[in-house]
Design a protein around this motif. Structure first.
Motif, PDB file in Angstrom:
ATOM      1  N   GLY A  12      -5.834   3.509   1.185  1.00  0.00           N
ATOM      2  CA  GLY A  12      -4.714   3.950   0.250  1.00  0.00           C
ATOM      3  C   GLY A  12      -4.827   5.452   0.279  1.00  0.00           C
ATOM      4  N   ILE A  13      -3.788   6.004  -0.185  1.00  0.00           N
ATOM      5  CA  ILE A  13      -3.500   7.664   0.160  1.00  0.00           C
ATOM      6  C   ILE A  13      -4.665   8.343  -0.387  1.00  0.00           C
ATOM      7  N   ALA A  14      -5.317   8.026  -1.689  1.00  0.00           N
ATOM      8  CA  ALA A  14      -6.234   8.871  -2.200  1.00  0.00           C
ATOM      9  C   ALA A  14      -7.528   8.826  -1.329  1.00  0.00           C
ATOM     10  N   VAL A  15      -7.720   7.575  -0.908  1.00  0.00           N
ATOM     11  CA  VAL A  15      -9.108   7.415  -0.035  1.00  0.00           C
ATOM     12  C   VAL A  15      -8.774   8.395   1.296  1.00  0.00           C
ATOM     13  N   ALA A  16      -7.589   7.922   1.863  1.00  0.00           N
ATOM     14  CA  ALA A  16      -7.377   8.628   3.085  1.00  0.00           C
ATOM     15  C   ALA A  16      -7.304  10.281   3.151  1.00  0.00           C
ATOM     16  N   ALA A  17      -6.786  10.610   2.094  1.00  0.00           N
ATOM     17  CA  ALA A  17      -6.866  12.081   1.956  1.00  0.00           C
ATOM     18  C   ALA A  17      -8.338  12.626   1.582  1.00  0.00           C
ATOM     19  N   GLU A  18      -9.207  11.952   0.938  1.00  0.00           N
ATOM     20  CA  GLU A  18     -10.291  12.335   0.728  1.00  0.00           C
ATOM     21  C   GLU A  18     -11.067  12.403   2.076  1.00  0.00           C
ATOM     22  N   LEU A  19     -10.904  11.328   2.876  1.00  0.00           N
ATOM     23  CA  LEU A  19     -11.594  11.183   4.136  1.00  0.00           C
ATOM     24  C   LEU A  19     -11.303  12.298   5.140  1.00  0.00           C
ATOM     25  N   VAL A  20      -9.984  12.815   5.365  1.00  0.00           N
ATOM     26  CA  VAL A  20      -9.479  13.795   6.097  1.00  0.00           C
ATOM     27  C   VAL A  20      -9.717  15.262   5.394  1.00  0.00           C
ATOM     28  N   GLU A  21     -10.045  15.251   4.032  1.00  0.00           N
ATOM     29  CA  GLU A  21     -10.394  16.485   3.284  1.00  0.00           C
ATOM     30  C   GLU A  21      -8.829  17.360   3.060  1.00  0.00           C
ATOM     31  N   LEU A  22      -7.854  16.432   2.909  1.00  0.00           N
ATOM     32  CA  LEU A  22      -6.705  17.187   2.722  1.00  0.00           C
ATOM     33  C   LEU A  22      -6.138  16.731   1.311  1.00  0.00           C
ATOM     34  N   PRO A  23      -5.227  17.364   0.708  1.00  0.00           N
ATOM     35  CA  PRO A  23      -4.479  16.807  -0.689  1.00  0.00           C
ATOM     36  C   PRO A  23      -3.508  15.655  -0.199  1.00  0.00           C
ATOM     37  N   GLU A  24      -3.264  14.818  -1.158  1.00  0.00           N
ATOM     38  CA  GLU A  24      -2.393  13.513  -0.704  1.00  0.00           C
ATOM     39  C   GLU A  24      -0.818  14.249  -0.566  1.00  0.00           C
ATOM     40  N   ALA A  25      -0.694  15.333  -1.168  1.00  0.00           N
ATOM     41  CA  ALA A  25       0.684  16.034  -0.694  1.00  0.00           C
ATOM     42  C   ALA A  25       0.860  16.372   0.639  1.00  0.00           C
ATOM     43  N   THR A  26      -0.169  16.659   1.296  1.00  0.00           N
ATOM     44  CA  THR A  26       0.067  16.999   2.686  1.00  0.00           C
ATOM     45  C   THR A  26       0.174  15.868   3.570  1.00  0.00           C
ATOM     46  N   LEU A  27      -0.537  14.628   3.229  1.00  0.00           N
ATOM     47  CA  LEU A  27      -0.174  13.374   3.728  1.00  0.00           C
ATOM     48  C   LEU A  27       1.188  13.226   3.544  1.00  0.00           C
ATOM     49  N   ARG A  28       1.775  13.181   2.482  1.00  0.00           N
ATOM     50  CA  ARG A  28       3.242  12.816   2.159  1.00  0.00           C
ATOM     51  C   ARG A  28       4.186  13.677   2.884  1.00  0.00           C
ATOM     52  N   LEU A  29       3.818  15.003   3.002  1.00  0.00           N
ATOM     53  CA  LEU A  29       4.651  16.084   3.655  1.00  0.00           C
ATOM     54  C   LEU A  29       4.776  15.674   5.313  1.00  0.00           C
ATOM     55  N   ARG A  46       1.414   3.129   0.387  1.00  0.00           N
ATOM     56  CA  ARG A  46       0.994   3.613   1.544  1.00  0.00           C
ATOM     57  C   ARG A  46      -0.291   3.195   2.030  1.00  0.00           C
ATOM     58  N   ARG A  47      -0.680   2.656   3.186  1.00  0.00           N
ATOM     59  CA  ARG A  47      -1.997   2.257   3.522  1.00  0.00           C
ATOM     60  C   ARG A  47      -2.154   2.963   4.960  1.00  0.00           C
ATOM     61  N   TYR A  48      -3.273   3.407   5.084  1.00  0.00           N
ATOM     62  CA  TYR A  48      -3.659   4.269   6.347  1.00  0.00           C
ATOM     63  C   TYR A  48      -4.784   3.486   7.275  1.00  0.00           C
ATOM     64  N   SER A  49      -4.518   3.553   8.511  1.00  0.00           N
ATOM     65  CA  SER A  49      -5.547   2.967   9.388  1.00  0.00           C
ATOM     66  C   SER A  49      -6.355   4.410   9.885  1.00  0.00           C
ATOM     67  N   ASP A  50      -7.556   3.597  10.525  1.00  0.00           N
ATOM     68  CA  ASP A  50      -8.416   4.835  11.351  1.00  0.00           C
ATOM     69  C   ASP A  50      -7.755   5.603  12.403  1.00  0.00           C
ATOM     70  N   ASP A  51      -6.681   4.860  12.947  1.00  0.00           N
ATOM     71  CA  ASP A  51      -5.624   5.576  13.937  1.00  0.00           C
ATOM     72  C   ASP A  51      -4.978   6.714  13.044  1.00  0.00           C
ATOM     73  N   ASP A  52      -4.462   6.425  12.072  1.00  0.00           N
ATOM     74  CA  ASP A  52      -3.670   7.380  11.097  1.00  0.00           C
ATOM     75  C   ASP A  52      -4.570   8.555  10.975  1.00  0.00           C
ATOM     76  N   LEU A  53      -5.858   8.315  10.545  1.00  0.00           N
ATOM     77  CA  LEU A  53      -6.608   9.509   9.993  1.00  0.00           C
ATOM     78  C   LEU A  53      -6.951  10.517  11.342  1.00  0.00           C
ATOM     79  N   VAL A  54      -7.266   9.638  12.708  1.00  0.00           N
ATOM     80  CA  VAL A  54      -7.235  10.284  13.933  1.00  0.00           C
ATOM     81  C   VAL A  54      -6.255  11.325  14.091  1.00  0.00           C
ATOM     82  N   ARG A  55      -4.837  10.732  13.707  1.00  0.00           N
ATOM     83  CA  ARG A  55      -3.590  11.655  14.013  1.00  0.00           C
ATOM     84  C   ARG A  55      -3.548  12.755  13.019  1.00  0.00           C
ATOM     85  N   VAL A  56      -3.853  12.395  11.808  1.00  0.00           N
ATOM     86  CA  VAL A  56      -3.839  13.488  10.742  1.00  0.00           C
ATOM     87  C   VAL A  56      -4.793  14.702  10.932  1.00  0.00           C
TER      88      VAL A  56
END
Length: 96
Positions: A12-29, A46-56
């Motif tokens: 989910g967006i909260a977990v993804a944001a935590e994993l990449v150490e960015l605010p959720e708003a940044t992922l939305r942007l 929203r659901r993020y994959s490991d590939d999405d996190l690599v892209r971020v």
């Protein structure tokens, strides 16, 4: 098997944001600017994959290098296209 795991939308967006150490708003942007396209559940979550996190993380490295979001979108597009072309060449080499 690792390809399936890396593309599977699990965070989910909260977990993804935590994993990449960015605010959720940044992922939305990033999504609004076309830098990231997370999977959407039927309910719109929203659901993020490991590939999405690599892209971020790639986006963040480019930002740190001074590239603006429009430039980053272009770089990512070119990298994606390069990857597709390389895959086509690999596939052609394997069949021919």
């Amino acid at each position: 098997m690792s390809e399936v795991k890396s593309t599977r939308p699990v965070y989910g967006i909260a977990v993804a944001a935590e994993l990449v150490e960015l605010p959720e708003a940044t992922l939305r942007l990033y999504e609004r600017r076309g830098l990231l396209v997370p999977f959407r559940s039927p309910g719109g979550t929203r659901r993020y994959s490991d590939d999405d996190l690599v892209r971020v993380r790639r986006v963040e490295r480019l930002r740190e290098a001074g590239v603006n979001l429009v430039g980053i979108r272009r770089v990512l597009h070119l990298e994606d296209e390069n990857g597709r072309l390389r895959q086509e060449l690999d596939d052609a080499d394997q069949t021919g």
